[in-house]
Enzyme design. Structure first.
Site, PDB file in Angstrom:
ATOM      1  N   LYS A  54      27.217  23.962  71.850  1.00  0.00           N
ATOM      2  CA  LYS A  54      25.892  23.494  71.411  1.00  0.00           C
ATOM      3  C   LYS A  54      25.298  22.529  72.430  1.00  0.00           C
ATOM      4  CE  LYS A  54      26.784  24.324  66.530  1.00  0.00           C
ATOM      5  NZ  LYS A  54      26.906  23.842  65.149  1.00  0.00           N
ATOM      6  N   GLN A  98      28.907  18.255  62.645  1.00  0.00           N
ATOM      7  CA  GLN A  98      29.674  19.504  62.575  1.00  0.00           C
ATOM      8  C   GLN A  98      30.614  19.471  61.370  1.00  0.00           C
ATOM      9  OE1 GLN A  98      29.027  22.043  64.623  1.00  0.00           O
ATOM     10  NE2 GLN A  98      30.648  23.412  63.966  1.00  0.00           N
ATOM     11  N   ASP A 121      20.135  21.227  60.574  1.00  0.00           N
ATOM     12  CA  ASP A 121      21.048  22.204  59.978  1.00  0.00           C
ATOM     13  C   ASP A 121      20.484  22.782  58.677  1.00  0.00           C
ATOM     14  OD1 ASP A 121      23.440  22.957  61.222  1.00  0.00           O
ATOM     15  OD2 ASP A 121      24.379  21.007  60.819  1.00  0.00           O
TER      16      ASP A 121
HETATM   17  N1  L34 Z   1      27.028  21.320  60.581  1.00  0.00           N
HETATM   18  N2  L34 Z   1      28.715  22.851  60.860  1.00  0.00           N
HETATM   19  C1  L34 Z   1      27.409  22.557  60.922  1.00  0.00           C
HETATM   20  N3  L34 Z   1      26.461  23.440  61.326  1.00  0.00           N
HETATM   21  C2  L34 Z   1      26.819  24.697  61.680  1.00  0.00           C
HETATM   22  O1  L34 Z   1      25.884  25.592  62.013  1.00  0.00           O
HETATM   23  C3  L34 Z   1      28.173  25.045  61.663  1.00  0.00           C
HETATM   24  N4  L34 Z   1      28.628  26.273  62.078  1.00  0.00           N
HETATM   25  C4  L34 Z   1      29.761  26.893  61.369  1.00  0.00           C
HETATM   26  C5  L34 Z   1      30.877  25.850  61.291  1.00  0.00           C
HETATM   27  N5  L34 Z   1      30.406  24.485  61.060  1.00  0.00           N
HETATM   28  C6  L34 Z   1      29.114  24.116  61.212  1.00  0.00           C
HETATM   29  C7  L34 Z   1      28.683  26.659  63.375  1.00  0.00           C
HETATM   30  O2  L34 Z   1      28.100  26.071  64.267  1.00  0.00           O
HETATM   31  C8  L34 Z   1      30.112  28.055  62.275  1.00  0.00           C
HETATM   32  N6  L34 Z   1      29.450  27.769  63.534  1.00  0.00           N
HETATM   33  C9  L34 Z   1      29.594  28.531  64.709  1.00  0.00           C
HETATM   34  C10 L34 Z   1      28.870  28.253  65.867  1.00  0.00           C
HETATM   35  C11 L34 Z   1      29.013  29.007  67.016  1.00  0.00           C
HETATM   36  C12 L34 Z   1      29.885  30.059  67.040  1.00  0.00           C
HETATM   37  C13 L34 Z   1      30.621  30.341  65.912  1.00  0.00           C
HETATM   38  C14 L34 Z   1      30.477  29.588  64.755  1.00  0.00           C
HETATM   39  C15 L34 Z   1      30.031  30.845  68.317  1.00  0.00           C
HETATM   40  O3  L34 Z   1      29.450  30.506  69.321  1.00  0.00           O
HETATM   41  N7  L34 Z   1      30.842  31.906  68.309  1.00  0.00           N
HETATM   42  C16 L34 Z   1      31.065  32.723  69.499  1.00  0.00           C
HETATM   43  C17 L34 Z   1      32.517  32.656  69.942  1.00  0.00           C
HETATM   44  C18 L34 Z   1      32.988  31.283  70.209  1.00  0.00           C
HETATM   45  C19 L34 Z   1      34.444  31.241  70.624  1.00  0.00           C
HETATM   46  O4  L34 Z   1      34.785  31.922  71.600  1.00  0.00           O
HETATM   47  O5  L34 Z   1      35.242  30.532  69.972  1.00  0.00           O
HETATM   48  C20 L34 Z   1      30.687  34.147  69.160  1.00  0.00           C
HETATM   49  O6  L34 Z   1      30.349  34.893  70.090  1.00  0.00           O
HETATM   50  O7  L34 Z   1      30.764  34.515  67.990  1.00  0.00           O
END
Ligand code: L34
Length: 293
Positions: A54, A98, A121
């Site tokens: 982020k 987060q 959020d």
């Molecule tokens: N406050 N907490 C708050 N806001 C959010 O919007 C989140 N969320 C969820 C968990 N807690 C939170 C996220 O940011 C889930 N989440 C999130 C964000 C980004 C990704 C996955 C979940 C992401 O970038 N996923 C990548 C892979 C990342 C990796 O390699 O580990 C993808 O391509 O899916």
């Protein structure tokens, strides 16, 4: 049928380029630089990687990011004091705490402490309420990302049968609410399924669009989806894999290998909804900075 695979990274890159231009224009016209405070308590590996992604994304589009990484032992009072300070900080237009938080801290209390005008959020009850009654509000990033992804892929929601699997406050509940709103990003007929649903497959087989947000690998198998349906996988599950460099691999909630031969359109994990979650956070932060002017 062989599905078209939705490239969430590509759609994200397009939107991030649009946001970068918006940020530059805002700065030129008003001198305002959008600012996001990122708060992480503890060092959960998945949360740490999301928060790092982020902050990097903020830099790419020209958003100022204020990094606040606190030890796992941080007390609830200390966290609330930080939020009170960020609420007053003029440079900060968005506050992201987060989740999940360590067990000794009440998530509800922390969310309630965030100024609703900085709640990028969309988790504060004021924003949830505004969203449900169809008023302008910060929309939660993951469900908003799903809707924008569907829109940019040309999926028509009007009158569509959508089955959402999962009822979390972060994804399932807000997504179902957004999908039933009047308008081009809504107008769907929505069923919400969860762990107490009696016959999950009976519901998912009816769907034009299946959205899996259960947080459990293998929740949606090929026999549960009708030929030609759209499949959106919100799950990001780490499963240990000794052959992978990091010792784990990421899988979604759906059986991707089988469903890509049956769906018309499907999101992969990684590279589907995940990047969109981050992009919508940037979008909300820029919107907040503009609103403040
Ligand atoms: N406050 N907490 C708050 N806001 C959010 O919007 C989140 N969320 C969820 C968990 N807690 C939170 C996220 O940011 C889930 N989440 C999130 C964000 C980004 C990704 C996955 C979940 C992401 O970038 N996923 C990548 C892979 C990342 C990796 O390699 O580990 C993808 O391509 O899916």
């Amino acid at each position: 049928m062989t599905a078209r695979i939705i490239d969430g990274k590509q759609v994200s890159a397009t939107i991030r380029a649009e946001l970068q231009a918006e940020v530059a224009a805002l700065k030129a016209a008003t001198g305002v630089v959008p600012g996001l405070a990122v708060v992480l308590v503890g060092n959960d590996p998945a949360s740490t990687s999301y928060v790092t992604a982020k902050e990097k994304a903020c830099q790419e589009v020209g958003i100022f990011s204020d990094d606040n990484r606190l030890p796992a032992e941080t007390s609830e009072a200390e966290l609330l004091a930080l939020i009170a300070r960020l609420n007053q900080d003029e440079r900060i237009h968005g506050i992201l705490v987060q989740l999940p938080l360590p067990k000794h801290i009440s998530e509800a209390k922390v969310i309630m402490a965030i100024d609703p005008d900085k709640d990028v959020d969309g988790f504060h009850p004021v924003n949830v309420g505004r969203m449900v009654i169809g008023e302008e509000a910060f929309l939660p990033c993951t469900p908003h990302g799903v809707l924008v992804l569907l829109e940019r892929c040309g999926v028509v929601l009007d009158g569509a049968e959508v089955v959402v699997v999962g009822r979390s406050n972060i994804v399932g509940k807000p997504l179902a609410n957004m999908l039933i709103q009047k308008g081009s990003r809504g107008n769907a007929t929505v069923t919400v399924c969860h762990t107490r649903t009696r016959n999950l497959a009976e519901h998912t087989r009816r769907a034009d669009i299946v959205i899996a947000a259960a947080g459990r690998p293998g929740t949606i198998t090929a026999d549960m989806v009708r030929e030609g349906a759209v499949v959106i996988d919100v799950g990001v599950n780490r499963v240990s894999d000794s052959s992978a460099a990091r010792g784990y691999r990421l899988v979604g909630d759906v059986d991707f290998a089988a469903l890509k031969e049956k769906a018309s359109l499907i999101t992969p994990v990684p590279g589907g909804v995940g990047p969109m979650t981050i992009t919508m956070l940037l979008h909300n932060t820029v919107a907040s900075a503009k609103r403040r002017r």
